[in-house]
Structure formats: C-alpha cells, structure tokens
Design a protein around this motif. Structure first.
Motif, PDB file in Angstrom:
ATOM      1  N   HIS A 123       0.813  -1.211   0.000  1.00 21.80           N
ATOM      2  CA  HIS A 123       0.000   0.000   0.000  1.00 21.80           C
ATOM      3  C   HIS A 123       0.853   1.270   0.000  1.00 21.80           C
ATOM      4  N   SER A 124       2.164   1.118  -0.123  1.00 22.28           N
ATOM      5  CA  SER A 124       3.075   2.254  -0.116  1.00 22.28           C
ATOM      6  C   SER A 124       3.476   2.615  -1.544  1.00 22.28           C
ATOM      7  N   ASP A 125       3.744   3.887  -1.753  1.00 28.46           N
ATOM      8  CA  ASP A 125       4.218   4.340  -3.060  1.00 28.46           C
ATOM      9  C   ASP A 125       5.742   4.380  -3.008  1.00 28.46           C
ATOM     10  N   LEU A 126       6.369   3.210  -3.114  1.00 28.20           N
ATOM     11  CA  LEU A 126       7.814   3.088  -2.985  1.00 28.20           C
ATOM     12  C   LEU A 126       8.511   3.377  -4.305  1.00 28.20           C
ATOM     13  N   ASP A 127       9.613   4.114  -4.212  1.00 22.75           N
ATOM     14  CA  ASP A 127      10.436   4.381  -5.380  1.00 22.75           C
ATOM     15  C   ASP A 127      11.596   3.393  -5.455  1.00 22.75           C
ATOM     16  N   GLN A 128      12.134   3.037  -4.278  1.00 25.76           N
ATOM     17  CA  GLN A 128      13.247   2.098  -4.205  1.00 25.76           C
ATOM     18  C   GLN A 128      13.022   1.201  -3.001  1.00 25.76           C
ATOM     19  N   LEU A 129      13.595   0.016  -3.046  1.00 25.36           N
ATOM     20  CA  LEU A 129      13.321  -0.967  -2.005  1.00 25.36           C
ATOM     21  C   LEU A 129      14.505  -1.904  -1.830  1.00 25.36           C
ATOM     22  N   ALA A 130      14.784  -2.264  -0.584  1.00 20.48           N
ATOM     23  CA  ALA A 130      15.769  -3.291  -0.270  1.00 20.48           C
ATOM     24  C   ALA A 130      15.124  -4.243   0.730  1.00 20.48           C
ATOM     25  N   VAL A 131      15.222  -5.549   0.459  1.00 19.10           N
ATOM     26  CA  VAL A 131      14.620  -6.557   1.321  1.00 19.10           C
ATOM     27  C   VAL A 131      15.681  -7.575   1.682  1.00 19.10           C
ATOM     28  N   VAL A 132      15.794  -7.860   2.970  1.00 19.13           N
ATOM     29  CA  VAL A 132      16.697  -8.895   3.457  1.00 19.13           C
ATOM     30  C   VAL A 132      15.869  -9.774   4.379  1.00 19.13           C
ATOM     31  N   GLY A 133      15.952 -11.070   4.189  1.00 12.43           N
ATOM     32  CA  GLY A 133      15.165 -11.977   5.016  1.00 12.43           C
ATOM     33  C   GLY A 133      15.862 -13.299   5.209  1.00 12.43           C
ATOM     34  N   ILE A 134      15.236 -14.132   6.017  1.00 12.84           N
ATOM     35  CA  ILE A 134      15.716 -15.487   6.246  1.00 12.84           C
ATOM     36  C   ILE A 134      14.559 -16.411   5.901  1.00 12.84           C
ATOM     37  N   ASP A 135      14.805 -17.365   5.000  1.00 12.52           N
ATOM     38  CA  ASP A 135      13.734 -18.256   4.572  1.00 12.52           C
ATOM     39  C   ASP A 135      13.567 -19.422   5.547  1.00 12.52           C
ATOM     40  N   GLU A 136      12.631 -20.321   5.230  1.00 11.57           N
ATOM     41  CA  GLU A 136      12.323 -21.449   6.120  1.00 11.57           C
ATOM     42  C   GLU A 136      13.493 -22.405   6.285  1.00 11.57           C
ATOM     43  N   ASN A 137      14.490 -22.333   5.398  1.00 10.82           N
ATOM     44  CA  ASN A 137      15.703 -23.151   5.510  1.00 10.82           C
ATOM     45  C   ASN A 137      16.823 -22.419   6.240  1.00 10.82           C
ATOM     46  N   GLU A 138      16.466 -21.271   6.837  1.00  8.58           N
ATOM     47  CA  GLU A 138      17.402 -20.418   7.565  1.00  8.58           C
ATOM     48  C   GLU A 138      18.525 -19.890   6.680  1.00  8.58           C
ATOM     49  N   GLU A 139      18.207 -19.700   5.391  1.00  7.99           N
ATOM     50  CA  GLU A 139      19.165 -19.115   4.460  1.00  7.99           C
ATOM     51  C   GLU A 139      18.817 -17.645   4.235  1.00  7.99           C
ATOM     52  N   LEU A 140      19.834 -16.835   4.113  1.00  6.55           N
ATOM     53  CA  LEU A 140      19.667 -15.406   3.877  1.00  6.55           C
ATOM     54  C   LEU A 140      19.224 -15.172   2.440  1.00  6.55           C
ATOM     55  N   VAL A 141      18.174 -14.384   2.273  1.00  4.41           N
ATOM     56  CA  VAL A 141      17.694 -14.018   0.950  1.00  4.41           C
ATOM     57  C   VAL A 141      17.674 -12.497   0.846  1.00  4.41           C
ATOM     58  N   MET A 142      18.036 -11.984  -0.322  1.00  4.45           N
ATOM     59  CA  MET A 142      18.096 -10.545  -0.522  1.00  4.45           C
ATOM     60  C   MET A 142      17.540 -10.182  -1.886  1.00  4.45           C
ATOM     61  N   ALA A 143      16.916  -9.014  -1.951  1.00  2.00           N
ATOM     62  CA  ALA A 143      16.440  -8.475  -3.216  1.00  2.00           C
ATOM     63  C   ALA A 143      16.417  -6.954  -3.076  1.00  2.00           C
ATOM     64  N   TYR A 144      16.640  -6.275  -4.184  1.00  8.25           N
ATOM     65  CA  TYR A 144      16.595  -4.823  -4.116  1.00  8.25           C
ATOM     66  C   TYR A 144      16.284  -4.234  -5.479  1.00  8.25           C
ATOM     67  N   SER A 145      15.741  -3.029  -5.432  1.00  5.60           N
ATOM     68  CA  SER A 145      15.433  -2.270  -6.635  1.00  5.60           C
ATOM     69  C   SER A 145      15.888  -0.839  -6.389  1.00  5.60           C
TER      70      SER A 145
END
Length: 75
Positions: free
Chosen positions: A26-48
C-alpha cells in the motif's frame, strides 16, 4: 502464509511477515531493499535501487535504527 504462522509471528515479534508485506503493497515506494531469512534459515536478498551506494545507505540506516532500539528499550 497460513493463519497459524501469521498469528505466531505476531505474538512472538509484534508483527508478522505477512503484515509487513501487506503494508508495503500500500506504499508508493520508489526504491526498495529486502533482506530476510527463509524457512531453511538461508539469507535471501532483493533490491530495486538506482545505485549500490543508495543500497548501502538504506542498510546503514536500518542498522542504526536497530542499534538505537537495542540501546533505548522501553522500561
């Protein structure tokens, strides 16, 4: 995300992953960075972002906020 997992995360953390994603939708984002840990406890990252220095700045701002929250917890 199933309802049980959603409620468990809310109880343990105060907010669930699903809630955060819904809020971002619901946000009007211009840029984004996401860092998380998945169900296998592995680090996942994505960014725009338009450049890597901005990404470093966003991550540094998050790091500073987290450190401040650790140092100034509510009594």
């Amino acid at each position: 995300m199933n309802d049980f997992k959603h409620k468990k995360q809310e109880n343990e953390r105060g907010v669930s992953v699903q809630t955060i994603i819904e809020e971002l939708n619901h946000s009007d984002l211009d840029q984004l960075a996401v860092v998380g840990i998945d169900e296998n406890e592995e680090l996942v990252m994505a960014y725009s972002l338009s450049n890597r220095l901005e990404l470093i700045g966003i991550l540094e701002a998050l790091k500073s906020k987290l450190i401040d929250e650790m140092n100034y917890t509510e009594d």
